[in-house]
Motif scaffolding. Structure first.
Motif, mmCIF file in Angstrom:
data_model
loop_
_atom_site.group_PDB
_atom_site.id
_atom_site.type_symbol
_atom_site.label_atom_id
_atom_site.label_comp_id
_atom_site.label_asym_id
_atom_site.label_seq_id
_atom_site.Cartn_x
_atom_site.Cartn_y
_atom_site.Cartn_z
ATOM 1 N N ARG A 88 0.810 -1.220 0.000
ATOM 2 C CA ARG A 88 0.000 0.000 0.000
ATOM 3 C C ARG A 88 0.845 1.273 0.000
ATOM 4 N NH1 ARG A 88 -4.979 -0.617 4.142
ATOM 5 N NH2 ARG A 88 -5.038 1.621 3.731
ATOM 6 N N ILE A 89 1.973 1.250 0.713
ATOM 7 C CA ILE A 89 2.826 2.448 0.766
ATOM 8 C C ILE A 89 3.655 2.590 -0.515
ATOM 9 C CG2 ILE A 89 4.823 3.497 1.948
ATOM 10 C CD1 ILE A 89 2.211 3.835 3.500
ATOM 11 N N LEU A 90 4.243 1.478 -0.964
ATOM 12 C CA LEU A 90 5.170 1.558 -2.103
ATOM 13 C C LEU A 90 4.481 1.923 -3.418
ATOM 14 C CD1 LEU A 90 7.452 -1.474 -1.238
ATOM 15 C CD2 LEU A 90 8.169 0.919 -1.280
ATOM 16 N N LYS A 91 3.181 1.690 -3.505
ATOM 17 C CA LYS A 91 2.547 2.021 -4.784
ATOM 18 C C LYS A 91 2.126 3.495 -4.866
ATOM 19 C CE LYS A 91 -2.289 0.957 -4.124
ATOM 20 N NZ LYS A 91 -3.311 -0.051 -4.004
ATOM 21 N N GLN A 92 2.342 4.261 -3.805
ATOM 22 C CA GLN A 92 1.971 5.679 -3.833
ATOM 23 C C GLN A 92 3.013 6.477 -4.611
ATOM 24 O OE1 GLN A 92 -0.964 6.410 -2.730
ATOM 25 N NE2 GLN A 92 -1.186 4.345 -1.903
ATOM 26 N N PRO A 93 2.572 7.267 -5.582
ATOM 27 C CA PRO A 93 3.538 8.142 -6.248
ATOM 28 C C PRO A 93 3.992 9.244 -5.290
ATOM 29 C CG PRO A 93 1.304 8.585 -7.039
ATOM 30 C CD PRO A 93 1.200 7.430 -6.083
ATOM 31 N N THR A 94 5.284 9.570 -5.324
ATOM 32 C CA THR A 94 5.775 10.631 -4.448
ATOM 33 C C THR A 94 6.940 11.347 -5.087
ATOM 34 O OG1 THR A 94 6.380 11.148 -2.148
ATOM 35 C CG2 THR A 94 7.419 9.202 -3.128
ATOM 36 N N MET A 140 8.964 10.912 3.482
ATOM 37 C CA MET A 140 7.918 10.448 2.567
ATOM 38 C C MET A 140 8.226 10.765 1.105
ATOM 39 S SD MET A 140 4.475 11.435 4.748
ATOM 40 C CE MET A 140 4.826 13.194 4.899
ATOM 41 N N ASP A 141 9.312 11.478 0.834
ATOM 42 C CA ASP A 141 9.616 11.829 -0.562
ATOM 43 C C ASP A 141 10.691 10.923 -1.135
ATOM 44 O OD1 ASP A 141 11.471 13.042 1.213
ATOM 45 O OD2 ASP A 141 12.082 14.492 -0.327
ATOM 46 N N HIS A 142 10.876 11.036 -2.434
ATOM 47 C CA HIS A 142 11.871 10.278 -3.183
ATOM 48 C C HIS A 142 12.179 11.116 -4.431
ATOM 49 C CE1 HIS A 142 13.981 6.659 -4.553
ATOM 50 N NE2 HIS A 142 13.509 6.911 -5.750
ATOM 51 N N PRO A 143 13.422 11.063 -4.938
ATOM 52 C CA PRO A 143 13.705 11.842 -6.143
ATOM 53 C C PRO A 143 12.691 11.541 -7.249
ATOM 54 C CG PRO A 143 15.741 10.938 -5.251
ATOM 55 C CD PRO A 143 14.608 10.340 -4.447
ATOM 56 N N GLY A 144 12.173 12.568 -7.875
ATOM 57 C CA GLY A 144 11.176 12.358 -8.925
ATOM 58 C C GLY A 144 10.874 13.641 -9.682
ATOM 59 N N HIS A 176 5.790 16.858 -2.783
ATOM 60 C CA HIS A 176 4.499 16.281 -3.211
ATOM 61 C C HIS A 176 4.258 14.927 -2.524
ATOM 62 C CE1 HIS A 176 3.695 19.187 -6.538
ATOM 63 N NE2 HIS A 176 5.003 19.354 -6.394
ATOM 64 N N GLU A 177 4.234 14.987 -1.193
ATOM 65 C CA GLU A 177 4.164 13.734 -0.421
ATOM 66 C C GLU A 177 2.743 13.389 0.024
ATOM 67 O OE1 GLU A 177 5.971 16.416 0.427
ATOM 68 O OE2 GLU A 177 8.089 15.873 0.291
ATOM 69 N N TYR A 178 1.736 14.093 -0.526
ATOM 70 C CA TYR A 178 0.347 13.934 -0.007
ATOM 71 C C TYR A 178 -0.233 12.541 -0.187
ATOM 72 C CZ TYR A 178 0.736 16.146 -4.562
ATOM 73 O OH TYR A 178 1.185 16.497 -5.803
ATOM 74 N N HIS A 179 0.130 11.838 -1.272
ATOM 75 C CA HIS A 179 -0.431 10.487 -1.443
ATOM 76 C C HIS A 179 0.103 9.542 -0.370
ATOM 77 C CE1 HIS A 179 -2.315 11.549 -5.200
ATOM 78 N NE2 HIS A 179 -1.161 11.919 -5.716
ATOM 79 N N VAL A 180 1.393 9.649 -0.107
ATOM 80 C CA VAL A 180 2.005 8.788 0.911
ATOM 81 C C VAL A 180 1.426 9.128 2.283
ATOM 82 C CG1 VAL A 180 4.170 8.152 2.065
ATOM 83 C CG2 VAL A 180 4.150 8.549 -0.402
#
Ligand SMILES: [Zn+2]
Length: 342
Positions: A21-27, A80-84, A31-35
């Motif tokens: 559930r967590i890993l499929k969230q785009p981040t 909650m973020d990742h390079p993107g 822009h961490e709102y989905h996570v």
């Protein structure tokens, strides 16, 4: 009203579900709102856990059960973020900007290979499927969604075991842009003065650390060395519980512990060894990140034991006590030799 507590009908999410559930969230940075929304959904029914957002948008959680006050309390932290890719603010037509530490030429090659996902609102990520097996987790963004999932799983395990303790968690924003969320948190510091901030990360294994060798108790990162007592509590807890850990200086990158420590609070860090750090594989191609499942499970076990234990008398003597004992023990030698010094 009857207090909510764990019982057989409570739906405890298992580790695989939490990860999925967590890993499929785009981040992406900022822009961490989905996570954040998914973490809130996963924890909203967790007994003894209260959630709160701070002004910066970080998500705070406190697990509090029973009267035993853990001192110091631990503040488990993951970003909650990742390079993107994000939409460039203020641009008239859609223009994508890549945020986070990846060399621009590698980002360009990745885009040219068609690896940028379709946009989800203002975010685009690397387009890789999430694959979870018994051995391994592979995803577009393990750093640091694995850290977020580990904290969620730990809080649920504490609740399931109905453990009496107090601990905190913070899920931060914009770590990849210079620890912005962690810095805000440290400026406000809604915890006890002596509470210890523990960065839960995924990191490139260096200086002897290996994938699958257990979570790494970091003695420091690229920028600073961490709280000595906190590091020793971590390694002692691991030893007592028979959890395999690696004690290393992970200086290929820096983590939020450095920022919080610079702001004046005690901090340390634990990392799960990460393959293809920031989506760069050994041949310098954009690729999915991965971690080993046994490292993930061990870290949850370690954190659970850590926050459930009183550390005042952790079984080992302090350095001061040990040296003072030696001083007494060897008093006769000191005295005998003293007269030979002119
Ligand atoms: Zn990270």
């Amino acid at each position: 009203m009857e207090k909510r507590r764990y019982d057989a009908c409570m739906a405890v999410p298992n580790l695989a579900t939490i990860l999925k559930r967590i890993l499929k969230q785009p981040t992406a940075p900022f822009h961490e709102y989905h996570v954040r929304a998914e973490i809130e959904a996963l924890l909203k029914d967790c007994p003894h856990v209260k959630l709160k957002r701070d002004k910066f948008g970080n998500l705070l959680a406190t697990y509090k059960h029973g009267k035993t006050k853990a001192s110091p309390a631990w503040v488990l932290a993951a970003h909650m973020d990742h390079p993107g890719f994000v939409k460039k603010p203020g641009a008239k037509k859609t223009e994508w900007e890549f945020l986070g530490g990846v060399p621009p030429e590698l980002v360009e090659q990745g885009v040219a290979r068609g690896l940028r996902s379709k946009p989800v609102g203002e975010i685009a990520t690397w387009n890789f499927p999430t694959q979870i097996s018994f051995e391994k987790v592979e995803a577009a963004a393990c750093d640091d969604l694995i850290g977020c999932a580990v904290i969620i799983a730990t809080l649920w395990e504490l609740a399931s075991l109905n453990l009496s303790t107090t601990c905190h968690a913070v899920f931060t924003r914009a770590e990849e842009m210079g620890f912005l969320g962690a810095w805000h948190c440290a400026q406000k510091w809604p915890f006890g003065k002596k509470d210890i901030f523990l960065s839960i990360e995924t990191s490139r294994p260096v200086n002897g650390a290996v994938m699958g060798g257990g979570p790494v108790v970091r003695v420091g990162d690229r920028l600073s060395v961490f709280d000595s007592d906190a590091v020793s509590i971590l390694t002692t807890t691991a030893k007592e519980q028979g959890i395999r850990v690696q004690r290393c200086l992970l200086d290929a990158g820096a983590c939020e512990a450095t920022a919080v420590q610079a702001a004046g609070f005690r901090a340390a860090g634990v990392s799960i060894p990460l393959g293809n750090y920031h989506n760069i594989d050994s041949s310098k191609q954009i690729a999915p990140e991965y971690v080993m499942m046994n490292d993930v499970r061990s870290l949850i076990d370690l954190l659970k034991a850590l926050v459930a234990t009183q550390h005042d008398g952790i079984g080992e003597r302090t350095i001061r006590e040990r040296v003072e004992m030696r001083m007494e023990e060897h008093a006769a030698h000191l005295k005998a030799a003293a007269k030979l010094f002119k």
